[in-house]
Motif scaffolding. Structure first.
Motif, short mmCIF file in Angstrom:
data_model
loop_
_atom_site.label_atom_id
_atom_site.label_comp_id
_atom_site.label_asym_id
_atom_site.label_seq_id
_atom_site.Cartn_x
_atom_site.Cartn_y
_atom_site.Cartn_z
N ILE A 129 0.87 -1.17 0.00
CA ILE A 129 0.00 0.00 0.00
C ILE A 129 0.90 1.22 0.00
CG2 ILE A 129 -1.81 1.26 1.22
CD1 ILE A 129 -2.64 -1.35 2.48
N SER A 130 0.63 2.14 -0.90
CA SER A 130 1.48 3.30 -1.02
C SER A 130 0.65 4.56 -0.87
CB SER A 130 2.17 3.29 -2.37
OG SER A 130 2.74 4.55 -2.62
N ASP A 131 1.23 5.58 -0.22
CA ASP A 131 0.52 6.85 -0.13
C ASP A 131 1.11 7.85 -1.12
OD1 ASP A 131 2.90 7.21 1.07
OD2 ASP A 131 2.13 7.89 3.01
N GLY A 132 1.82 7.36 -2.10
CA GLY A 132 2.35 8.24 -3.13
C GLY A 132 3.76 8.73 -2.85
N GLY A 133 4.36 8.27 -1.79
CA GLY A 133 5.72 8.71 -1.46
C GLY A 133 6.78 7.81 -2.07
N THR A 134 7.98 7.93 -1.54
CA THR A 134 9.07 7.12 -2.08
C THR A 134 9.19 5.79 -1.35
OG1 THR A 134 10.56 8.18 -0.53
CG2 THR A 134 10.41 9.15 -2.72
N LYS A 135 8.42 5.64 -0.29
CA LYS A 135 8.49 4.41 0.50
C LYS A 135 7.10 3.80 0.60
CE LYS A 135 12.12 6.51 3.12
NZ LYS A 135 12.46 7.35 4.26
N PRO A 136 7.00 2.49 0.76
CA PRO A 136 5.66 1.91 0.94
C PRO A 136 5.05 2.39 2.25
CG PRO A 136 7.31 0.19 0.56
CD PRO A 136 8.05 1.47 0.78
N TYR A 137 3.73 2.50 2.25
CA TYR A 137 3.05 2.86 3.49
C TYR A 137 2.91 1.62 4.36
CZ TYR A 137 -0.68 4.21 6.67
OH TYR A 137 -1.42 4.44 7.79
N ARG A 138 2.63 0.49 3.71
CA ARG A 138 2.49 -0.77 4.43
C ARG A 138 2.81 -1.89 3.45
NH1 ARG A 138 2.45 -4.82 7.17
NH2 ARG A 138 0.73 -5.72 8.34
N THR A 139 3.51 -2.89 3.94
CA THR A 139 3.79 -4.05 3.10
C THR A 139 3.33 -5.30 3.84
OG1 THR A 139 5.80 -2.93 2.44
CG2 THR A 139 5.59 -5.21 1.78
N LYS A 140 2.67 -6.16 3.12
CA LYS A 140 2.29 -7.45 3.71
C LYS A 140 2.93 -8.53 2.87
CE LYS A 140 -0.14 -10.57 6.00
NZ LYS A 140 0.99 -11.50 6.03
N ILE A 141 3.63 -9.44 3.53
CA ILE A 141 4.27 -10.53 2.81
C ILE A 141 3.53 -11.82 3.17
CG2 ILE A 141 6.45 -11.59 2.21
CD1 ILE A 141 7.84 -9.39 3.79
N SER A 142 3.09 -12.53 2.15
CA SER A 142 2.48 -13.83 2.39
C SER A 142 3.48 -14.88 1.92
CB SER A 142 1.17 -13.94 1.61
OG SER A 142 0.82 -15.28 1.47
#
Ligand code: SF4
Ligand code: SF4
Lengths: 375, 165
Positions: A324-337
């Protein structure tokens, strides 16, 4: 009992039962502990206790930009580095809205399939030593080095290549790669025949694995297992086939499915897949087009705000990233399955009711990788 | 297949290996031939394949722009910019990268970040040292190309034998 326990706890064990703790140091279990309760020779209870090597990979990606996360994520799954970066790159590319040139797609596939063989060979060596077959431990780990040499030619490192990146791949293959790769795979296919003779057709191996740890089709689906474990339980499921990523729809390969549903079937799936991976790489080397291999990104590449989900077939099963990204240079949240964690749930199901001596064979046939599961 | 034939076939497969050449190579008497340097072409935006070992710094090209150090920031913080007593017109502040190999993970993203063809990675992997301090490579030390004196061997394949020669 261990899971979720805080402080010191005590427990009552019936007189004719014994509680045995396995792990979490490295006697074969990896950095993972499970406690079994045995009654005579039979296992009556199992408590898996994962989480010893949790290092917060998901959280840490929030502090790094899309390239900087790669060396970190790779370390979660050291036998399968290419395939854990795969879905991450695919999801990031979807957010960045970039198209990857076909040559880069094919190079990704070469690396990914080579990685699958490397991972399966590691699995094979450990499975053999668990069954007391030390020759079969030496051979795959020796031959694995030749495949690592191929990875080194492309990726420049022996284990952590950091080769797939958002935007393509780091570099093209060297000129002499095709010749060397074909020689290696010719040699390796001959070795696979030797492996069959000494191990896969060995009566000792058959006795120890056939009919042991049966996971029926319905149960496999209900528990939601993935990868070789699912295919050994008579379900034809492979992300490369179901939702082709890269250019997997342009190559021919078969997906192994076994009706036996036991430890033997899970072992045979690995053997079958190694041959198919070689087949895929051979086809790619024949038809790989020329062209660029990397889309240049700015060092602080921004993404569009939104979500992306990508899944690839890693050597242990479906590996997925949800960013999930908020448009920045870093992810806002990452989920790894991760596949290892999804397959862990059947450990309890398979071990209860089996003999103590069958435990190593069943445990490792799931190809459980604690570091990947704990991420 | 019965147990007897199966066992004999397994034994025969093992016996077949007896006359074959040894697969392992004798390190440190010999060493595997490495694929060369890993370098990056900022104009094309793609790297040249090679081994990602110890770095090499071409001092005369480095402008002290710190981009390599910024690239490494969230990876391992291995690069520190240090002052070097060296007059160089394209590097007014005279700062150059210094790499701490106790921290570096050999990912090569610093090489990909350098816009002036000043940084590359060599095929040197023999980085043993007695103290942690020795693992900190100053810019002058990084500028020296590695020398390997031991003979190099290659993997060779002959039908179903692989060996190093
Ligand atoms: S190779 Fe990676 S870890 Fe090492 S200095 Fe460069 S960016 Fe940092
Ligand atoms: S090595 Fe390259 S990136 Fe690093 S300071 Fe010098 S010119 Fe800049």
């Amino acid at each position: 009992m261990p899971v979720g326990a805080t402080g010191i706890s005590t427990q009552q064990v019936e007189e004719d039962k014994l509680v045995v703790s396995i792990g979490p140091q490295h006697p074969g279990a990896g950095h993972f502990r499970f406690t079994i309760t045995v009654e005579g020779d039979m296992i009556v209870d199992v408590l898996p206790d994962p989480g010893y090597v949790h290092r917060g990979a998901e959280k840490q990606t929030e502090y790094r930009n899309y390239t900087q996360s790669i060396p970190l994520l790779e370390r979660s799954s050291l036998t399968d580095v290419t395939n854990i970066i795969g879905p991450y790159s695919l999801a990031a590319e979807e957010l960045m809205g970039i198209e990857i040139p076909p040559r880069a797609q094919y190079l990704r596939m070469i690396m990914s399939e080579n990685q699958r063989i490397i991972s399966h060979l590691y699995w094979l060596g450990i499975q053999a030593i668990f069954l007391g077959h030390s020759t079969m431990f030496m051979w795959p780990l020796g031959d694995r080095d030749l495949l690592i040499d191929l990875g080194e030619m492309i990726g420049g490192a022996r284990i952590t290549y950091s080769y797939w990146i958002p935007g393509g791949v780091r570099n093209d293959i060297p000129g002499n790669f095709k010749e060397r790769a074909l020689k290696t795979y010719d040699y390796f296919e001959k070795r696979l025949v030797d492996y069959e003779r000494i191990f896969f057709e060995n009566p000792l191996f058959l006795k120890r694995t056939q009919g042991v740890g049966v996971l029926k089709r319905e149960e496999a689906i209900r528990f939601g297992v993935v990868g070789p474990v699912l295919r050994a339980s008579d379900v034809k499921s492979d992300t490369r086939l179901d939702e082709p990523y890269c250019l997997y729809k342009d190559v021919n390969f078969e997906v192994p499915v076994y009706k036996e549903c036991d430890t033997w079937a899970r072992c045979m799936v690995h053997l079958f897949e190694m041959r198919q991976s070689i087949r895929i790489i051979r086809q790619i080397l024949e038809k790989i087009p020329s062209g660029s291999v990397r889309v240049k990104l700015s060092p602080q590449q921004r993404t569009r705000p939104g979500e992306a989900y990508a899944r690839v077939e890693a050597s242990r099963g479906a590996m997925a990233f949800h960013i999930i990204s908020d448009g920045g240079t870093k992810p806002y949240r990452t989920k790894i399955s991760v596949p290892s964690f999804r397959n862990l749930i059947v450990l309890k199901k398979l071990l209860i009711g089996s003999h103590v001596a069958d435990m190593p064979a069943i445990y490792w046939s799931l190809d459980y990788w604690p570091v990947e599961a704990d991420r | 297949m019965s147990i007897v034939t199966g066992t004999f076939r397994a034994l025969a497969a093992a016996l077949k290996q007896l006359p074959k050449k040894r697969m392992t190579l004798r390190y440190p008497e010999t060493q595997l031939e490495m694929p060369g340097y890993y370098t990056y072409d900022p104009k094309l935006g793609v790297a040249k394949p090679g081994y990602k070992g110890r770095h090499i710094l071409w001092l005369d090209k480095c402008t002290g722009c710190q981009l390599c150090s910024i690239a490494c920031e969230n990876i391992s913080q291995a690069i520190e910019m240090v002052k070097v007593n060296r007059a160089q017109p394209n590097n007014k502040k005279s700062i150059f990268p210094q790499v701490d190999y106790a921290k570096c993970v050999f990912c090569g993203f610093c090489v990909d970040a350098c816009p002036f063809y000043a940084l590359g990675m060599t095929d040197d992997f023999n980085l043993v040292a007695y103290t942690k301090k020795e693992l900190v490579y100053s810019p002058e030390k990084l500028a020296v190309p590695p020398k390997v004196t031991r003979p190099k061997v290659k993997v060779k394949f002959e039908k179903d034998v692989a060996f190093h020669e």
